[in-house]
Every structure is written in C-alpha cells, then in structure tokens.
Design an enzyme around this catalytic site. Structure first.
Site, PDB file in Angstrom:
ATOM      1  NE  ARG A 136      -2.438   1.133   3.610  1.00 42.88           N
ATOM      2  CZ  ARG A 136      -3.192   1.072   4.713  1.00 42.88           C
ATOM      3  NH1 ARG A 136      -4.506   0.931   4.604  1.00 42.88           N
ATOM      4  NH2 ARG A 136      -2.639   1.132   5.908  1.00 42.88           N
ATOM      5  CE  LYS A 230      -1.694   4.655   7.057  1.00 44.83           C
ATOM      6  NZ  LYS A 230      -2.973   5.128   7.622  1.00 44.83           N
ATOM      7  CD  GLU A 263     -11.453   7.005   4.831  1.00 45.04           C
ATOM      8  OE1 GLU A 263     -10.804   5.965   5.062  1.00 45.04           O
ATOM      9  OE2 GLU A 263     -11.056   7.889   4.054  1.00 45.04           O
TER      10      GLU A 263
END
Length: 380
Positions: A136, A230, A263
């Site tokens: 990721r 991220k 989220e």
C-alpha cells in the site's frame, strides 16, 4: 580608520541591517537624538529617518548552542518517550538513541507534506501484514509521484532489521517515504534523492470490547483521488477527531459528496444488516483501503461457513441505512475491531455490543497470533 558596527532593532526598508561607520560618522552619532527604545535616529538623504541602536541596547534571550548542547537538550525533551529504534536513509543507518531520531527541516515531507506513510503491528515478535502494508505505501508513493530510494525487497529488509535492532516484541513499526531533503521550494525538483524513515515504538494492544459513540463529521472529506492515498496530510483527519472528542465521541464518520458512508479519521467502518446475517462495508474506491478491513473480509468467510453470516459485501450505504443496522464497528490497526453502539443521538440496534462484532474480533486476534506466513513475518 577604525569602524564601528551599528545594529538596527528592526529592518528598515532601503537600509542594510548592518552599517559600518567611520569616526566622522561616530561624531555625527554623538549629536543624533537617542532613546532606549529606538536607539539613534539618523536623518537619511532620501528624507526618511533611519533608526538604529548600539550593541548595549540589544537584549539577546535566545542562546546559541553547540552541537553537544543541542543533543543534551534533545535528550531532556525526549525523556519518557519510548522510541526504540529509527532508520533514516539520510544518515544511512539505524539509531537507538531517541535524541538522534530527527528529520531534516528541508525535507519536502516536513514543510510541504509531500510524503506517505504506513504502519505495521508487531505482535509477539512477528510483523503482522507487513507485505500488505508495504504494497500500500508503494502504491501511495507512486500516486504521489515519489520515487523509491530503494527497491521493494531492500525496503522490506530495512524495516525488518529496524524492528530486530529495537528488540520490540509488541508494538508498532511506522515508516515514511518522502520526496527527500533539498530546499524549501514548492516543487521537489531540488530534492536530489527521496528518503525512507522508519521508527519502532512499543504499544499495548489490550482489547477493549466496550462499545463507543461516533458522530457524523462536519469536516470536509478529502477528494477521492487523495483519500485513497495514505499521505502525511492528516489535517482534515485531526480536525475530524478533535471535533468528535469535543462532542464526547470516540471518532467522527465521514460521508462522501454523494451522501454515502465513507470512513472514520483513521479507520474503516463496517455494518451487520439484514437481521444480523450480512456484513457490509463501504466501497474502497473513495476511501483508504484499510489492510485490516480487507483482511476482515477474508476472515469473515469463516463465519459464513459456520452459518453465523450469509454473505459479506462491499456496497454503497447511506447514513440512514447505517443507523438502522443491527451492528456497527470500526476496523483498523489501531482499534482492531471496535463496536459502535451509538451514532450521533441514535442507538445502534439495542445499544449493546453485537455477537458478530465480537466474533470478528476473536478471528482477528487469532489471526494476529497464529495466522499463516502470508500475514505474519518473523523478526529475527
């Protein structure tokens, strides 16, 4: 002829902050008006008044420190903090001295937010889902146009060695990829080499099964193209969390521009619906694809095989549907599986922790302690 340095308490447009004057100028200064506030007042040739002061009127309160003094002060500032080991590609090695765990101020990640990060849990001497988290961060780096300082296998080896040097058995490994040090420009064009940083710190993974309250966040959600990365830009996340805590809640829940549940500030959200027989999660195309949430989809298949669930789906879901769910939970490496019993002013079902949430937490804890090699990497 001898010169004397005259200092200005403030910069004056059109004049240098330092002025060397000869003895003739000093005689002129002796006749110039003087005050302790402004020092000498000198008439300029351009019709402006120049104010300067002598050295005796300066009051320097900020000490100038040697490198040894800086290190000693950093050690004092870090007392009580348990940072066990840090790797920095800038220095090309690992340190276990918290005072040496520093970043260059001109790193593009520091002053422009041009960096990405990820975290892997250390459980009983194993790194949990290291490869999934590593995949990721590499994807986030690519989307952020951050070149890699090393290939994937070298980065993986560095991270494992950093944990090994730390001696940590239970804790967290957090690591960053940045455009690297260079200058303070907006563009990273003057950053000659990207950087990798990693730090290890202990963490207690004591499980809290008590349900919590969440609120709908009023902080604007990141655009989808950034929400899936991220990055280190967590200002919206921090503001959302602060807003939730001010309302006595555990976390805020974001809703996307289409009105669907997105989220939390640093966790995914899931629901049990249709009479407690279906596990559903919001789609990952507009939110961060949580490694814990994705692993939970796989683990939940065990509950399907046992007849506790009929299916597991990833769908669009409205706030109204979410508040009518049989169970609600938060998922993430920091919270593991956290039951939610209240959203805003509405209870979720009967306001008690649900059986599916507890069963999923048990599955995750078992996976963390004795899962397959695909999710557990032994630290030598």
């Amino acid at each position: 002829m001898a010169s004397q340095l005259v200092l200005f308490p403030e910069l004056v447009a059109g004049f240098s902050p330092e002025l060397a004057v000869n003895m003739r100028s000093l005689r002129f200064l002796s006749r110039a008006p003087y005050s302790s506030t402004y020092g000498f007042r000198l008439p300029s040739r351009r019709g402006r008044t120049l104010m300067c002061s002598d050295l005796s009127s300066q009051k320097w309160n900020v000490p100038v420190l040697s490198s040894n003094e800086v290190v000693e002060r950093l050690k004092l500032a870090g007392e009580g903090k348990q940072f066990l080991a840090m790797y920095s590609s800038v220095v090309g090695g690992i340190t276990t001295d918290p005072a040496a765990m520093v970043l260059p101020l001109d790193d593009h990640m520091v002053h422009r937010g041009h960096g990405v990060f990820d975290t892997a849990m250390i459980i009983n001497g194993y790194l949990y889902e290291l490869d999934q988290h590593l995949d990721r961060i590499l994807r986030s780096a690519s989307m952020s146009k951050i070149p890699l300082p090393f290939d994937r296998e070298t980065i993986r080896t560095i991270l494992i060695q950093t944990v090994s040097v730390s001696g940590c058995r239970d804790g967290s490994l957090r690591y960053w990829l940045s455009a690297g040090p260079g200058d303070f420009s907006l563009s990273p064009s003057q950053c000659p080499k990207p950087a990798l940083y990693a730090i290890v710190y202990p963490k207690d993974f004591t499980v809290e099964r008590k349900g919590v309250k969440v609120v709908t966040s009023s902080i604007p959600i990141k655009p989808p193209e950034f929400a899936t990365v991220k990055s280190v830009n967590y200002l919206p996340n921090a503001l959302s969390q602060m807003e939730a805590e001010a309302k006595g809640a555990f976390a805020g829940i974001w809703v996307d521009n289409d009105g669907f549940i997105a989220e939390g500030p640093n966790m995914n959200v899931a629901f049990v619906v249709n009479g407690g027989k279906e596990l559903v999660m919001p789609r990952f195309d507009k939110v961060l694809s949580g490694c814990t949430a994705k692993r939970m989809i796989k683990l939940a298949e065990q509950l399907v095989s046992k007849g506790m669930l009929k299916s597991v789906r990833v769908v669009d879901m409205t706030v109204e549907d979410g508040k009518k769910a049989d169970e609600m939970m938060l998922l993430g490496s920091g919270v593991l599986v956290k039951p939610v019993i209240q959203w805003d002013e509405e209870l979720i079902a009967d306001g008690k922790e649900g059986p599916i949430t507890n069963a999923l937490l048990d599955l995750l804890l078992e996976d963390m302690s004795s899962g397959p090699p695909s999710v557990r990497v032994l630290v030598p």
